[in-house]
Write a protein that holds these residues in place. Structure first.
Motif, PDB file in Angstrom:
ATOM      1  N   LEU A  63      -4.637   6.323  -1.225  1.00  0.00           N
ATOM      2  CA  LEU A  63      -4.819   6.836  -2.221  1.00  0.00           C
ATOM      3  C   LEU A  63      -5.688   6.685  -3.943  1.00  0.00           C
ATOM      4  O   LEU A  63      -5.631   6.605  -5.315  1.00  0.00           O
ATOM      5  CB  LEU A  63      -3.019   7.551  -2.674  1.00  0.00           C
ATOM      6  N   CYS A  92       0.914  -1.661   0.132  1.00  0.00           N
ATOM      7  CA  CYS A  92      -0.232   0.405  -0.251  1.00  0.00           C
ATOM      8  C   CYS A  92       0.857   1.122  -0.328  1.00  0.00           C
ATOM      9  O   CYS A  92       1.731   1.594   0.976  1.00  0.00           O
ATOM     10  CB  CYS A  92      -1.122  -0.552   1.367  1.00  0.00           C
ATOM     11  N   PRO A  93       1.273   2.277  -0.792  1.00  0.00           N
ATOM     12  CA  PRO A  93       2.186   3.247  -1.392  1.00  0.00           C
ATOM     13  C   PRO A  93       1.272   4.269   0.169  1.00  0.00           C
ATOM     14  O   PRO A  93       2.063   5.376   0.233  1.00  0.00           O
ATOM     15  CB  PRO A  93       1.945   4.224  -3.036  1.00  0.00           C
ATOM     16  N   ALA A  94       0.038   3.776   0.557  1.00  0.00           N
ATOM     17  CA  ALA A  94      -0.402   4.671   1.239  1.00  0.00           C
ATOM     18  C   ALA A  94      -0.055   4.725   3.152  1.00  0.00           C
ATOM     19  O   ALA A  94      -0.326   5.060   3.909  1.00  0.00           O
ATOM     20  CB  ALA A  94      -1.840   5.547   1.131  1.00  0.00           C
ATOM     21  N   ASN A  95       0.290   3.149   3.515  1.00  0.00           N
ATOM     22  CA  ASN A  95       0.900   2.658   4.322  1.00  0.00           C
ATOM     23  C   ASN A  95      -1.089   2.475   5.820  1.00  0.00           C
ATOM     24  O   ASN A  95      -0.665   2.923   6.348  1.00  0.00           O
ATOM     25  CB  ASN A  95       1.778   4.139   5.723  1.00  0.00           C
TER      26      ASN A  95
END
Lengths: 93, 434
Positions: A63, A43-46
């Motif tokens: 995101l 996950c790029p947004a943690n």
């Protein structure tokens, strides 16, 4: 100096809905049958974080890429778009 | 919204808006439904667009105050190892004069908003802040409209164009396109870094209004098949880095950490020095290629753009394929309206247009490319390391005879790989792009 993901997300504009658009369907499955837990990494947004007894979902910073939905080996994430007009809004794009 | 339209378009990106422009200017009653607060609110690309495809939708776009960032006059390719890298670049004045706007950088939040104003000007209705949650069907299973998340949210349409992008829970839910598998998409993240116009001109050696694109491969994606790019905007740089989603999963790499290491690469740091990050985004790239394209046309519906997996990975072309597929969809819909036949048969002009154009021809040409990258990890691991060693050896002046240096390089090559697997790489690579 390396920039943290929290600081990156702080740059974005979010209109946060009261209700989450992401839901882990069966929380026990994540802990018992998913040793790799890729949602914690991809996950790029943690959004997904491992707590003591569960994986928490910080949907506010999502995101909306969809990676957790198809990346979950058990397809254990219910994923819909935030309500119209909610979620992230790009300034530059 | 219990109203009937000729055409309902899901998604106000380049595919949907191109179709909307073409349909509305012919007097077709068209509605575009966009889930973002405004068109472009949810959209990203690396950040370049193409004049050729845009001009076929809006021939006078240059006179319509379009939100260009920089006109691209130079393309660079970088092949990077941990501490260094090779750079190949091509600049040509033809792209500054006669072929201006061949490729230009944009910010999609601004561009898509401008594009939707053009569609509105032609008479299309663009409704933002509205998620399409389902499709309406008649008893024969034909698509006859859409359901939205508004309280009064059903609307009828003779044709529905799905232009809702690569991440489409709607497509997955309705079964129009199977959900992509993790190996069929790359997860890319993007950061916008603000600098002054002069800094960009100095650092990239360009005139005001001119820009550069850099496409990057090698060790920056930490052994995963992926790419990075740096594009120049007027007062900012777009930095993107992405890798195949299944590889990210397997290697447990956090995308934002990969971005941070990328920013610390010795070739990248001087370009972004002193810049301020202003935005952070994430998006998929369709990587399935030609063989992942779903059925793009059926009874009462068409699929265009990323939603139809129309993306040319090796040439980083997507927004042009979106605009042109949207335009083709509109032309096929106009034919269907003239005949009064909205069945798959009535709409099939869409498919023949795609087949006879550069779109399908290019996608067919590169159908093996995604697999090539996935199956040749050495491109992202041993090969950049070895090419670094080779360059370092040959460029270091230390009294060692060049013949001896060549022997060292060759010995290194053979410990890391075999001649046979290297030939295999060349052969597969050639086959994937020929």
């Amino acid at each position: 100096m390396s920039m943290k993901v929290e600081d990156k997300l702080f740059l974005d504009r979010f209109r946060v809905d009261e209700e989450s658009h992401l839901r882990i369907i069966d929380g026990a499955l994540c802990l018992q049958e998913c040793p790799d837990q890729p949602c914690l990494y991809i996950c790029p947004a943690n959004v997904y974080r491992l707590e003591k007894d569960r994986i928490s979902v910080a949907y506010e910073g999502c995101l909306e890429c969809g990676s957790c939905r198809i990346g979950c080996p058990h397809l254990n994430i219910e994923w819909r778009f935030p309500r119209g007009g909610y979620g992230v809004s790009h300034k530059f794009g | 919204m219990d109203e009937a339209f000729d055409v309902a378009i899901v998604g106000a990106g380049p595919a949907g808006l191109s179709a909307a422009c073409r349909l509305a200017e012919k007097g077709v009653k068209t509605i575009v439904l966009e889930r973002g607060e405004y068109s472009g609110a949810k959209n990203i690309s690396g950040g370049v667009l193409y004049g050729h495809d845009l001009a076929r939708v809006l021939p006078d776009y240059e006179r319509r105050n379009f939100p260009i960032e920089r006109n691209i006059v130079e393309s660079r390719l970088w092949y990077l190892s941990q501490d260094g890298g090779y750079s190949l670049s091509y600049r040509d004045k033809i792209f500054a004069d006669e072929r201006k706007h061949n490729v230009f950088s944009v910010g999609r939040a601004k561009f898509d908003r401008w594009f939707s104003e053009q569609a509105r000007g032609k008479g299309a209705l663009v409704v933002c802040g509205t998620v399409v949650t389902d499709l309406l069907r008649d008893p024969n299973h034909r698509v006859v409209g859409v359901r939205t998340d508004r309280s009064d949210g059903e609307l009828q349409a003779k044709v529905v164009l799905l232009a809702d992008g690569i991440n489409s829970p709607l497509a997955a839910k309705t079964g129009f396109r199977p959900e992509p598998k993790p190996h069929q998409v790359a997860l890319a993240i993007k950061e916008v870094i603000e600098l002054t116009e002069e800094q960009i001109q100095d650092r990239f050696n360009v005139e005001p209004g001119q820009g550069v694109t850099i496409e990057i491969m090698g060790e920056v994606t930490q052994g995963m098949d992926g790419v990075a790019v740096i594009y120049t905007n007027r007062k900012s740089l777009s930095l993107c880095i992405g890798a195949n989603l299944s590889a990210l999963s397997k290697q447990k790499v956090r995308p934002y950490e990969m971005m941070e290491s990328f920013k610390e690469h010795p070739l990248v740091t001087p370009l972004i020095q002193g810049g301020k990050s202003t935005e952070y985004m994430a998006h998929w790239l369709p990587e399935g290629g030609y063989d992942a394209i779903p059925r793009l046309c059926g009874d009462g519906f068409l699929i265009a753009g990323d939603s139809g997996m129309l993306f040319n990975a090796p040439h980083r072309e997507g927004s042009n394929l979106a605009m042109t597929s949207g335009r083709f969809a509109a032309e096929a819909i106009l034919e269907a309206l003239a005949k009064g036949d909205f069945s798959r048969h009535g709409l099939k002009g869409y498919i023949s247009r795609l087949q006879n154009s550069y779109l399908f021809q290019d996608l067919r040409k590169y159908r093996r490319f995604g697999r090539f990258l996935r199956t040749h990890r050495e491109l992202f691991t041993t090969l950049p390391r070895w090419t670094q060693l080779a360059a370092r050896e040959m460029l270091t002046v230390n009294g060692v005879p060049k013949k001896e240096k060549q022997r060292v390089i060759w010995r290194e090559f053979r410990t890391r790989t075999s001649l046979l697997s290297f030939l295999r790489l060349l052969w597969d690579g050639w086959r994937s792009v020929r």
